[in-house]
Design a protein around this motif. Structure first.
Motif, PDB file in Angstrom:
ATOM      1  N   LYS A   7       0.910  -1.374  -0.092  1.00 25.74           N
ATOM      2  CA  LYS A   7       0.501  -0.131  -0.167  1.00 25.74           C
ATOM      3  C   LYS A   7       0.985   0.964   0.129  1.00 25.74           C
ATOM      4  O   LYS A   7       1.655   1.400   0.488  1.00 25.74           O
ATOM      5  N   THR A   9       1.094   5.139   1.065  1.00 27.49           N
ATOM      6  CA  THR A   9       0.478   6.732   1.440  1.00 27.49           C
ATOM      7  C   THR A   9       0.781   7.152   1.390  1.00 27.49           C
ATOM      8  O   THR A   9       2.222   7.970   1.483  1.00 27.49           O
ATOM      9  N   PRO A  31      -2.141  12.228   2.579  1.00 28.86           N
ATOM     10  CA  PRO A  31      -1.956  11.622   3.324  1.00 28.86           C
ATOM     11  C   PRO A  31      -3.709  11.799   4.388  1.00 28.86           C
ATOM     12  O   PRO A  31      -3.595  13.452   4.823  1.00 28.86           O
ATOM     13  N   SER A  33      -5.286  10.161   9.046  1.00 27.46           N
ATOM     14  CA  SER A  33      -4.773   9.285   9.839  1.00 27.46           C
ATOM     15  C   SER A  33      -6.719   8.737  10.619  1.00 27.46           C
ATOM     16  O   SER A  33      -6.172   8.050  11.159  1.00 27.46           O
ATOM     17  N   ILE A  61      -8.644   4.574   4.945  1.00 27.30           N
ATOM     18  CA  ILE A  61      -7.897   4.052   6.549  1.00 27.30           C
ATOM     19  C   ILE A  61      -8.170   2.791   6.524  1.00 27.30           C
ATOM     20  O   ILE A  61      -8.842   2.134   7.323  1.00 27.30           O
ATOM     21  N   ASP A  91      -2.999   4.112   0.629  1.00 27.69           N
ATOM     22  CA  ASP A  91      -4.054   3.813   2.288  1.00 27.69           C
ATOM     23  C   ASP A  91      -3.780   4.895   3.259  1.00 27.69           C
ATOM     24  O   ASP A  91      -2.959   5.887   2.450  1.00 27.69           O
ATOM     25  N   ASN A  92      -4.424   5.333   3.864  1.00 26.11           N
ATOM     26  CA  ASN A  92      -4.930   6.369   4.031  1.00 26.11           C
ATOM     27  C   ASN A  92      -4.604   7.363   3.429  1.00 26.11           C
ATOM     28  O   ASN A  92      -4.373   8.716   3.625  1.00 26.11           O
ATOM     29  N   ALA A  93      -5.193   7.452   3.450  1.00 25.64           N
ATOM     30  CA  ALA A  93      -5.538   8.838   1.482  1.00 25.64           C
ATOM     31  C   ALA A  93      -6.825   9.313   1.712  1.00 25.64           C
ATOM     32  O   ALA A  93      -7.708   8.344   1.254  1.00 25.64           O
ATOM     33  N   TRP A 130       5.341  10.512  -3.493  1.00 29.33           N
ATOM     34  CA  TRP A 130       5.358   9.098  -2.761  1.00 29.33           C
ATOM     35  C   TRP A 130       6.371   8.360  -2.422  1.00 29.33           C
ATOM     36  O   TRP A 130       6.191   7.550  -2.068  1.00 29.33           O
TER      37      TRP A 130
END
Length: 132
Positions: A7, A9, A31, A33, A61, A91-93, A130
């Motif tokens: 994944k 982030t 990002p 959380s 998330i 992920d966490n996006a 990223w």
């Protein structure tokens, strides 16, 4: 052989844009959380772009996902954004797309394409940095 893809982030905010028939779609991938953070960010974009017609978004998330059409026809904004998050294996996006209406209706297919393309542009612009 079943390999898990790693994944990705986001590490910063990336921007994208798509224009169609006078409408402008500004996309922001970033990002996150927590759900609380999502609310704060979306509200900030709504204030910043107070003249925009729609501020749509999607996030992931882990297994917690959400897609929001913000007044666009059901399934034409949030889901296409979420599909781009998943296609890029993020992920966490969070991806937020702000629409400034240009006066011409795009129809369901046009909206899906516009939200998809704007999201894709922001994510692609972000992936360069990223992945480092």
């Amino acid at each position: 052989m079943n390999q898990q893809l790693t994944k990705i982030t986001p590490t910063s905010i990336a921007e994208g844009c798509y224009k169609e028939k006078g409408s402008k779609f500004l996309a922001y991938a970033m990002p996150i959380s927590s759900k609380e953070e999502v609310k704060e960010i979306v509200n900030r974009y709504k204030k910043e772009h107070h003249k925009a017609k729609h501020v749509c978004f999607a996030y992931r998330i882990g297994n917690d996902i959400r897609a929001n059409d913000n007044g666009e026809p059901s399934g034409t904004a949030g889901r296409p954004i979420l599909r781009q998050i998943d296609a890029a294996n993020l992920d966490n996006a969070l991806v937020v797309v702000v629409r400034y209406f240009g006066g011409t209706l795009l129809g369901t297919g046009g909206l899906i394409n516009a939200y998809k393309t704007a999201s894709q542009d922001a994510i692609q612009n972000g992936l360069t940095s990223w992945n480092k």
